[in-house]
Scaffold this motif. Structure first.
Motif, PDB file in Angstrom:
ATOM      1  N   LEU A 303     -21.238 -11.463  19.301  1.00 57.40           N
ATOM      2  CA  LEU A 303     -21.815 -11.835  20.591  1.00 57.40           C
ATOM      3  C   LEU A 303     -21.825 -13.347  20.693  1.00 57.40           C
ATOM      4  CD1 LEU A 303     -24.916  -9.448  20.855  1.00 57.40           C
ATOM      5  CD2 LEU A 303     -22.644  -9.129  21.846  1.00 57.40           C
ATOM      6  N   ARG A 304     -21.452 -13.867  21.873  1.00 58.90           N
ATOM      7  CA  ARG A 304     -21.498 -15.299  22.126  1.00 58.90           C
ATOM      8  C   ARG A 304     -22.511 -15.573  23.222  1.00 58.90           C
ATOM      9  NH1 ARG A 304     -16.241 -14.212  20.669  1.00 58.90           N
ATOM     10  NH2 ARG A 304     -15.483 -15.499  18.931  1.00 58.90           N
ATOM     11  N   PHE A 305     -23.313 -16.635  23.025  1.00 57.43           N
ATOM     12  CA  PHE A 305     -24.430 -16.934  23.927  1.00 57.43           C
ATOM     13  C   PHE A 305     -24.288 -18.354  24.470  1.00 57.43           C
ATOM     14  CE2 PHE A 305     -25.764 -14.346  20.331  1.00 57.43           C
ATOM     15  CZ  PHE A 305     -26.248 -13.205  20.949  1.00 57.43           C
ATOM     16  N   THR A 306     -24.902 -18.561  25.644  1.00 56.90           N
ATOM     17  CA  THR A 306     -25.008 -19.896  26.239  1.00 56.90           C
ATOM     18  C   THR A 306     -26.452 -20.101  26.643  1.00 56.90           C
ATOM     19  OG1 THR A 306     -22.754 -19.737  27.107  1.00 56.90           O
ATOM     20  CG2 THR A 306     -24.167 -21.446  28.029  1.00 56.90           C
ATOM     21  N   ASP A 307     -27.067 -21.251  26.204  1.00 60.64           N
ATOM     22  CA  ASP A 307     -28.470 -21.494  26.566  1.00 60.64           C
ATOM     23  C   ASP A 307     -28.553 -22.291  27.861  1.00 60.64           C
ATOM     24  OD1 ASP A 307     -27.934 -24.131  25.978  1.00 60.64           O
ATOM     25  OD2 ASP A 307     -29.085 -24.184  24.111  1.00 60.64           O
ATOM     26  N   ASP A 308     -29.791 -22.630  28.263  1.00 62.83           N
ATOM     27  CA  ASP A 308     -30.019 -23.316  29.532  1.00 62.83           C
ATOM     28  C   ASP A 308     -29.407 -24.713  29.561  1.00 62.83           C
ATOM     29  OD1 ASP A 308     -31.385 -21.085  30.311  1.00 62.83           O
ATOM     30  OD2 ASP A 308     -33.371 -21.887  29.800  1.00 62.83           O
ATOM     31  N   ASP A 309     -29.163 -25.304  28.385  1.00 60.27           N
ATOM     32  CA  ASP A 309     -28.570 -26.645  28.319  1.00 60.27           C
ATOM     33  C   ASP A 309     -27.062 -26.603  28.192  1.00 60.27           C
ATOM     34  OD1 ASP A 309     -31.091 -27.828  28.430  1.00 60.27           O
ATOM     35  OD2 ASP A 309     -31.355 -27.680  26.246  1.00 60.27           O
ATOM     36  N   GLY A 310     -26.482 -25.414  28.233  1.00 60.10           N
ATOM     37  CA  GLY A 310     -25.041 -25.295  28.138  1.00 60.10           C
ATOM     38  C   GLY A 310     -24.506 -25.211  26.721  1.00 60.10           C
ATOM     39  N   LYS A 311     -25.378 -25.187  25.725  1.00 60.74           N
ATOM     40  CA  LYS A 311     -24.934 -25.076  24.344  1.00 60.74           C
ATOM     41  C   LYS A 311     -24.541 -23.635  24.039  1.00 60.74           C
ATOM     42  CE  LYS A 311     -27.799 -28.859  22.572  1.00 60.74           C
ATOM     43  NZ  LYS A 311     -28.864 -29.240  21.618  1.00 60.74           N
ATOM     44  N   THR A 312     -23.511 -23.472  23.226  1.00 63.41           N
ATOM     45  CA  THR A 312     -23.014 -22.135  22.900  1.00 63.41           C
ATOM     46  C   THR A 312     -23.353 -21.778  21.461  1.00 63.41           C
ATOM     47  OG1 THR A 312     -20.852 -23.034  22.270  1.00 63.41           O
ATOM     48  CG2 THR A 312     -21.133 -22.329  24.569  1.00 63.41           C
ATOM     49  N   TYR A 313     -23.567 -20.483  21.229  1.00 66.10           N
ATOM     50  CA  TYR A 313     -23.896 -19.961  19.908  1.00 66.10           C
ATOM     51  C   TYR A 313     -23.108 -18.684  19.685  1.00 66.10           C
ATOM     52  CZ  TYR A 313     -27.928 -22.914  20.985  1.00 66.10           C
ATOM     53  OH  TYR A 313     -28.725 -23.953  21.365  1.00 66.10           O
ATOM     54  N   GLU A 314     -22.942 -18.331  18.408  1.00 66.77           N
ATOM     55  CA  GLU A 314     -22.200 -17.124  18.055  1.00 66.77           C
ATOM     56  C   GLU A 314     -22.950 -16.379  16.973  1.00 66.77           C
ATOM     57  OE1 GLU A 314     -17.837 -17.342  17.619  1.00 66.77           O
ATOM     58  OE2 GLU A 314     -18.171 -16.500  15.610  1.00 66.77           O
ATOM     59  N   ARG A 315     -22.961 -15.046  17.066  1.00 71.07           N
ATOM     60  CA  ARG A 315     -23.667 -14.232  16.103  1.00 71.07           C
ATOM     61  C   ARG A 315     -22.892 -12.939  15.857  1.00 71.07           C
ATOM     62  NH1 ARG A 315     -27.604 -14.288  12.103  1.00 71.07           N
ATOM     63  NH2 ARG A 315     -28.401 -12.179  11.824  1.00 71.07           N
ATOM     64  N   GLU A 316     -22.595 -12.656  14.579  1.00 70.47           N
ATOM     65  CA  GLU A 316     -22.000 -11.365  14.245  1.00 70.47           C
ATOM     66  C   GLU A 316     -23.117 -10.333  14.203  1.00 70.47           C
ATOM     67  OE1 GLU A 316     -19.157  -9.272  10.846  1.00 70.47           O
ATOM     68  OE2 GLU A 316     -19.390 -11.467  10.916  1.00 70.47           O
ATOM     69  N   VAL A 317     -22.921  -9.188  14.859  1.00 69.87           N
ATOM     70  CA  VAL A 317     -23.987  -8.212  15.036  1.00 69.87           C
ATOM     71  C   VAL A 317     -23.525  -6.842  14.543  1.00 69.87           C
ATOM     72  CG1 VAL A 317     -25.011  -9.447  16.974  1.00 69.87           C
ATOM     73  CG2 VAL A 317     -23.235  -7.733  17.400  1.00 69.87           C
ATOM     74  N   THR A 318     -24.484  -5.916  14.529  1.00 70.29           N
ATOM     75  CA  THR A 318     -24.192  -4.541  14.139  1.00 70.29           C
ATOM     76  C   THR A 318     -23.577  -3.800  15.329  1.00 70.29           C
ATOM     77  OG1 THR A 318     -26.360  -3.743  14.828  1.00 70.29           O
ATOM     78  CG2 THR A 318     -26.167  -4.599  12.574  1.00 70.29           C
ATOM     79  N   PRO A 319     -22.924  -2.670  15.071  1.00 66.55           N
ATOM     80  CA  PRO A 319     -22.386  -1.874  16.195  1.00 66.55           C
ATOM     81  C   PRO A 319     -23.467  -1.489  17.202  1.00 66.55           C
ATOM     82  CG  PRO A 319     -21.416  -1.132  14.135  1.00 66.55           C
ATOM     83  CD  PRO A 319     -22.494  -2.103  13.771  1.00 66.55           C
ATOM     84  N   ASP A 320     -24.682  -1.174  16.725  1.00 66.40           N
ATOM     85  CA  ASP A 320     -25.769  -0.797  17.631  1.00 66.40           C
ATOM     86  C   ASP A 320     -26.160  -1.970  18.528  1.00 66.40           C
ATOM     87  OD1 ASP A 320     -28.080   0.990  18.427  1.00 66.40           O
ATOM     88  OD2 ASP A 320     -29.173  -0.750  17.634  1.00 66.40           O
TER      89      ASP A 320
END
Length: 351
Positions: A303-320
């Protein structure tokens, strides 16, 4: 042994640094009471006056059992109340060795100036500030973000059952020996000869003794006496000596090694399937031929995320988690102020 005059502080008026010989305070006139502690300044000079030396060596003061003031060992009557000495106790004496922790208050063997508190706490305070700053920098902080993208990949390994050529010190079960030969399996150290060498050796030889000041004794009457100790003095002598140094050779250890054929399942290919939020995760189609089979399965969800300041983050997650979070969905992320991996703050049950 050298004798030096100490100092004492008046407990009545606070007058400090009174000479040890004085039985009364020069400020308020009160006599030296029981329990007054003597201390020795760092720059205290050695007493050379004969009368004062005799006064110091006369013994510890005695404390009047009637009025509690100090009297010299040479006095038969109390200078405070005039009572006879009787069974009045002596002032206690103390001895301190320089190489031992002081049992008396620090001031008893130090200069009269009190320690500067600001200087004492500067180092610890700075250390606390640094540690606190590091803890704050590495501490967790929560940010609000949105799921910006979803990526997945799945893979299936294809294995082939085929004949391979191998060599080892034994033929495993199912192997067919093709040939054998002698080979070096290891080495061992074998003494070959000795070489005569010269080296310099040292030995400590006592040449005498040294007398030195190793402590101070509070004589209980305002004076301090140096405590002396003796220790042996040594010199180091050097000489050359010859010795036999062993020389070893590496001798090979031989064993029988075998070349053989054996059938094994070995990786031959990998089939991949990839997609994003628009495509449901699925395993790739695999074509299995003769003498082939499916091997290990690998899957990865990000999953890739973007916060309110425009910064991006990435997280490997479970299938659920991958199935539960939708693109565009707001989430809470926990991360360190200094950066690094993020984790999803999962909502509590019932919220």
């Amino acid at each position: 042994m050298a004798i030096r005059e100490g100092r004492w502080d008046c407990p009545t008026c606070g007058n400090a640094g009174l000479p040890g010989r004085d039985l009364a305070c020069s400020g308020c006139g009160n006599r030296r009471p029981e329990g007054v502690r003597f201390y020795l300044p760092d720059d205290a000079a050695e007493v050379t006056d004969a009368a004062r030396l005799a006064q110091a060596r006369a013994g510890a003061d005695w404390i009047c059992e009637h009025c509690g003031v100090s009297a010299r060992a040479s006095q038969d009557r109390c200078p405070g109340c005039g009572a006879e000495r009787g069974s009045s106790p002596r002032q206690q004496t103390h001895e301190h060795r320089f190489d031992e922790p002081a049992k008396e208050p620090v001031r008893a063997l130090a200069a009269t100036a009190p320690p500067k508190r600001g200087r004492r706490w500067k180092g610890p305070a700075a250390l606390v500030a640094i540690v606190g700053g590091l803890m704050w920098w590495n501490g967790p902080v929560e940010v609000t973000a949105t799921v910006a993208a979803k990526d997945w990949s799945r893979a299936i390994e294809v294995q082939e059952y085929r004949t391979v050529q191998e060599e080892d010190w034994s033929v495993p079960q199912g192997g067919r020996q093709k040939r054998s030969y002698r080979a070096i399996r290891d080495y061992r150290q074998v003494l070959d000869h000795y070489e005569t060498k010269t080296r310099q050796v040292s030995e400590r030889v006592q040449t005498g003794t040294r007398t030195y000041t190793c402590g101070q004794r509070d004589m209980g009457n305002g004076y301090f006496e140096d405590v002396t100790c003796t220790e042996p003095e040594y010199t180091t002598n050097y000489r050359n000596e010859t010795y036999q140094d062993p020389v070893y050779r590496q001798e090979p250890i031989y064993d029988t090694k075998y070349a053989y054929e054996i059938e094994k399942w070995l990786p031959d290919d990998t089939a991949w399937a990839r997609g994003d939020a628009a495509k449901e995760p699925a395993w790739p189609a695999v074509r299995i031929g003769r003498n082939e089979r499916e091997g290990a399965r690998i899957q990865r969800y990000v999953l890739r995320f973007t916060d309110d300041d425009g910064k991006t983050y990435e997280r490997e997650v479970t299938p659920d988690q991958f199935a539960r979070y939708r693109q565009g969905q707001p989430v809470k992320l926990r991360k360190k102020r200094g950066g690094g991996d993020v984790e999803i703050v999962e909502p509590q049950a019932g919220t």
